[in-house]
Design a protein around this motif. Structure first.
Motif, mmCIF file in Angstrom:
data_model
loop_
_atom_site.group_PDB
_atom_site.id
_atom_site.type_symbol
_atom_site.label_atom_id
_atom_site.label_comp_id
_atom_site.label_asym_id
_atom_site.label_seq_id
_atom_site.Cartn_x
_atom_site.Cartn_y
_atom_site.Cartn_z
ATOM 1 N N ASP A 72 -47.646 14.220 7.085
ATOM 2 C CA ASP A 72 -48.040 13.591 6.265
ATOM 3 C C ASP A 72 -46.763 12.586 6.313
ATOM 4 O O ASP A 72 -47.187 11.504 5.079
ATOM 5 C CB ASP A 72 -48.153 14.654 5.080
ATOM 6 N N ARG A 73 -45.792 13.316 5.656
ATOM 7 C CA ARG A 73 -44.049 12.640 5.379
ATOM 8 C C ARG A 73 -43.456 12.684 6.073
ATOM 9 O O ARG A 73 -42.886 14.223 6.392
ATOM 10 C CB ARG A 73 -43.891 12.912 3.658
ATOM 11 N N ARG A 74 -42.394 12.082 6.603
ATOM 12 C CA ARG A 74 -41.595 12.094 7.833
ATOM 13 C C ARG A 74 -40.673 11.266 7.692
ATOM 14 O O ARG A 74 -39.568 11.094 7.831
ATOM 15 C CB ARG A 74 -42.280 12.468 9.147
ATOM 16 N N ASP A 75 -40.351 10.290 5.860
ATOM 17 C CA ASP A 75 -39.499 9.662 5.726
ATOM 18 C C ASP A 75 -37.801 10.383 5.319
ATOM 19 O O ASP A 75 -38.465 11.478 5.216
ATOM 20 C CB ASP A 75 -39.896 9.263 4.149
ATOM 21 N N ALA A 76 -37.202 9.260 5.275
ATOM 22 C CA ALA A 76 -35.657 9.738 4.270
ATOM 23 C C ALA A 76 -35.793 10.488 3.468
ATOM 24 O O ALA A 76 -34.464 11.255 3.132
ATOM 25 C CB ALA A 76 -35.013 9.030 4.519
ATOM 26 N N GLU A 77 -36.269 10.503 2.209
ATOM 27 C CA GLU A 77 -36.386 10.465 0.601
ATOM 28 C C GLU A 77 -36.825 12.493 1.119
ATOM 29 O O GLU A 77 -36.400 12.744 0.463
ATOM 30 C CB GLU A 77 -37.278 10.244 -0.046
ATOM 31 N N LEU A 78 -37.905 12.189 1.952
ATOM 32 C CA LEU A 78 -38.233 13.679 1.578
ATOM 33 C C LEU A 78 -37.287 14.641 2.517
ATOM 34 O O LEU A 78 -37.603 15.983 2.028
ATOM 35 C CB LEU A 78 -40.464 13.802 2.757
ATOM 36 N N VAL A 79 -36.546 14.217 3.238
ATOM 37 C CA VAL A 79 -35.948 15.386 4.206
ATOM 38 C C VAL A 79 -34.186 15.143 3.591
ATOM 39 O O VAL A 79 -34.274 16.839 3.037
ATOM 40 C CB VAL A 79 -34.840 13.498 5.552
ATOM 41 N N ALA A 80 -34.016 14.535 2.453
ATOM 42 C CA ALA A 80 -33.207 14.668 1.656
ATOM 43 C C ALA A 80 -33.938 15.611 0.773
ATOM 44 O O ALA A 80 -32.513 16.557 0.331
ATOM 45 C CB ALA A 80 -32.792 13.365 0.796
ATOM 46 N N ALA A 81 -34.677 15.228 -0.349
ATOM 47 C CA ALA A 81 -35.320 16.582 -1.127
ATOM 48 C C ALA A 81 -35.403 17.969 -0.489
ATOM 49 O O ALA A 81 -34.755 18.907 -1.131
ATOM 50 C CB ALA A 81 -36.851 15.780 -1.639
ATOM 51 N N ALA A 82 -35.748 17.707 0.621
ATOM 52 C CA ALA A 82 -35.975 19.494 1.553
ATOM 53 C C ALA A 82 -34.141 19.853 1.758
ATOM 54 O O ALA A 82 -34.043 20.931 1.305
ATOM 55 C CB ALA A 82 -36.251 19.611 2.608
ATOM 56 N N ARG A 83 -33.510 19.211 2.104
ATOM 57 C CA ARG A 83 -32.223 19.301 2.735
ATOM 58 C C ARG A 83 -30.879 20.247 1.402
ATOM 59 O O ARG A 83 -30.809 21.035 1.056
ATOM 60 C CB ARG A 83 -31.853 18.385 3.321
#
Length: 665
Positions: A72-83
């Motif tokens: 559904d989302r694989r953008d940089a913002e999601l990646v940064a938030a999860a990490r």
């Protein structure tokens, strides 16, 4: 007075939209709110939360992983938030030193990681065990669906922590110190999932060991401690079995345990719980009772289990009135996901089961209930009615002089009263299902104050919109100067949109409201009473007697503004949240009494009562319903406007079986 609403019983869970587009939109909104609210240090906790803090951030990370896993989302913002969220959790919410005040450790200073209920040292350490279970459940979900989202180092670090959490739960701490089965089953699910994950990552030996440990704990800690209630075995919750909030959560854990392990025992045990719930839940999914929570209902936590097991047993237990405030995921007042119970959201989103739904007006008999359409009656283990649901309104058991139930009541000349519902020996039932009607006859032997045994026969007849209760007993077995009445239950809550409002006023049809909270007041009617969406109509005079003032009386000025659960907690031994509301409810001395007189057209040596529970908008007259009873060679023939019934002799037929014949009119 200000309306009183039951806080967490809203609408049936199976009515929540669960189509792909809805679930996609719900998850997208949750993820967007979580990312927008993340603190600079990576903290994803709800800033307004005052409990269940320790596992929150990792729970929200698991929701981010879910969005990633579904693409559904694989953008940089999601990646940064999860990490950043994972780093915050590993650095600030994983503790390796004992929490001051923790009294349930088997190994001191183990150095094993655990999750604290509250991060501050010494703050409520009793909650650390379930918080560690929750943290481990989030962790295994993140490990399973967060591949490629977390860094390799984060994945390795979280794996090491997960193994340590399992060891802390099973080696350093007493297992299940709160004696709370749903948490213990959750720990088993976490161990099974961790074992599966390790096996898949070339840790076969360790994975097998942890999975075997989890199964061993389930066998010796949970299965062996189950309690029998109404013929079915239930996990022990806070020292008792059924709990209105926790039992559906246990179903979800059992469903997930089977999905992870394939072990048949989880399905078998879940089937028993599901059948138990099917018998308890009213037609609309209302119920009350529990050793920890009496009226609090879960939301997202129960969805997976209720849905899977509704299909397995072929019953629409998804009618359970859930908490719409946390319908898809737990959230704070601002709507931002808290992360608590996020594992249940992940499991539900990944599951493709469908709800079971039966025909709308089918007669459903269980050993302890009769349900048809929007009408139902549920029975205790003594086959005493305790919950009637008609007209989107529930009447619960009345209490008179500490005696609970719905049934015949004797008032002796000295003023003492006795509710004739406690069975002496085995009870007999007979069911009949015909055109438009479902019926059940319950025959009990009861003993009077004078040690006289007599039979009480109660007939329940439903047509899907109305429920009739006809009661027959031998009047000559009671003193001539005793008054015999029928206690018709306490009108309690009615649907108001997606909420349940407590009933604090009733009225005769077309009459002025009668305040249930005025001590000692009496409302006399010629035979009919309106309470919320329910009309109670008797075959004779009907009256309401309010209880005296006092905190042990419902509804008194002290309790009219409280829900059943709140009253029960007020009367427990321990503070709110730790007391047993079931025990507290048993300490209620008296409720409002709705009393029906005997019908006049009946043999003089019998006491025959007839009460109809129907929708309020069908009441056209304030008088009694025309009901007559006559003796025949086969028993008692009852003639009511909607049906004719033959109630056989209490001793039964030639084989001792009850005799019942019901015909629609």
């Amino acid at each position: 007075m200000t309306p009183v609403y039951l806080p967490s019983q809203h609408a049936s869970l199976h009515d929540l939209p669960d189509d792909p587009d809805t679930l996609r939109a719900v998850l997208a909104d949750a993820v967007a709110k979580a990312v927008a609210g993340q603190q600079p240090d990576g903290n994803l906790e709800d800033p307004a939360a005052d409990d269940d803090i320790g596992d929150m951030t990792l729970g929200v990370v698991s929701l981010l992983c879910l969005a990633w896993h579904r693409a559904d989302r694989r953008d940089a913002e999601l990646v940064a938030a999860a990490r950043r969220g994972t780093d915050f959790f590993l650095a600030h919410r994983v503790f390796r030193t004992d929490n001051p005040g923790e009294m349930f450790l088997r190994v001191r200073d183990s150095g094993l990681p655990h999750i604290r209920y509250l991060p501050a040292a010494g703050e409520h350490p009793f909650g650390d065990w379930p918080s560690t279970v929750w943290g481990l459940l989030h962790a295994v979900n993140v490990l399973d669906i967060g591949r490629g989202l977390l860094t390799d180092q984060q994945h390795a670090d979280l794996t090491e922590v997960a193994v340590g959490l399992w060891r802390w739960l099973t080696e350093a701490s007493l297992f299940n110190p709160q004696q709370t089965a749903n948490q213990a089953i959750g720990a088993v699910v976490a161990g099974l999932t961790l074992g599966r994950h390790l096996r898949a990552r070339s840790g076969v030996h360790e994975g097998d060991r942890i999975a075997a440990e989890a199964m061993s704990w389930y066998d010796k800690e949970i299965q062996s401690a189950r309690l029998l209630d109404r013929g079915l075995r239930l996990p022990a919750e806070h020292g008792a079995g059924h709990d209105q909030n926790y039992l559906p959560i246990s179903l979800t854990f059992l469903a997930r345990a089977f999905q992870v392990s394939g072990e048949q025992c989880f399905l078998d045990d879940g089937d028993e719980i599901a059948r138990y719930l099917e018998g308890r839940l009213s037609s609309r999914g209302f119920d009350f009772g529990g050793p920890r929570y009496s009226e609090q209902h879960c939301g997202c936590e129960g969805m997976l289990g209720l849905r899977l097991f509704s299909t397995r047993i072929g019953a629409d237990i998804g009618r359970y009135l859930g908490d719409r405030r946390v319908a898809y995921y737990c959230a704070g007042p601002s709507g931002v996901p808290s992360g608590h119970f996020a594992f249940a959201t992940v499991w539900f989103w990944l599951d493709d089961q469908r709800w079971h739904r039966g025909p709308s007006n089918t007669v459903v008999h269980t050993p302890f209930s009769l349900r048809q359409g929007r009408t139902s009656v549920s029975f205790t283990g003594q086959l005493t009615p305790y919950l009637i649901d008609v007209g989107d309104t529930v009447a619960i058991e009345s209490v008179v002089d500490h005696q609970h139930g719905i049934g015949p009541l004797v008032r002796y000349q000295d003023g003492k009263r006795m509710l004739l519902t406690r069975a002496l020996g085995p009870m007999r039932t007979r069911e009949d299902t015909g055109a438009r009607l479902g019926a059940r006859l319950v025959t009990k032997a009861v003993v009077t104050r004078d040690q006289v045994m007599l039979a009480v026969q109660q007939l329940f007849v439903s047509d899907g919109a109305r429920l009739h209760v006809v009661t027959v007993l031998d009047r000559t077995a009671l003193p001539a100067d005793a008054e015999v009445m029928f206690l018709a239950g306490l009108p309690y809550a009615t649907a108001e949109g997606d909420r349940q409002r407590k009933i604090v006023e009733v009225a005769a049809p077309g009459g002025a409201p009668f305040d249930l909270g005025r001590p000692g007041k009496v409302l006399a009617t010629s035979g009919a009473l309106v309470a919320g969406g329910l009309a109670i109509t008797a075959g004779a005079r009907l009256r309401v007697i309010n209880p005296p003032a006092g905190r042990a009386h419902v509804n008194s000025p002290h309790t009219v503004g409280l829900t059943q659960e709140q009253v029960a907690f007020e009367l427990t031994d321990d503070p709110r949240g730790y007391g047993n509301p079931d025990a507290g409810w048993q300490r209620v001395a008296q409720t409002n009494l709705v009393l029906a007189d005997r019908i006049a057209d009946a043999p003089s040596d019998l006491a025959v009562f007839a009460v109809r529970y129907g929708p309020a908008d069908e009441v056209t007259a304030a008088g009694p319903i025309p009901v007559s009873a006559s003796r025949t060679a086969d028993g008692v023939r009852v003639l009511a406007p909607d049906f004719t019934a033959l109630i056989g002799h209490p001793s039964g037929d030639a084989h001792g079986e009850p005799v019942l014949r019901v015909t629609a009119r």
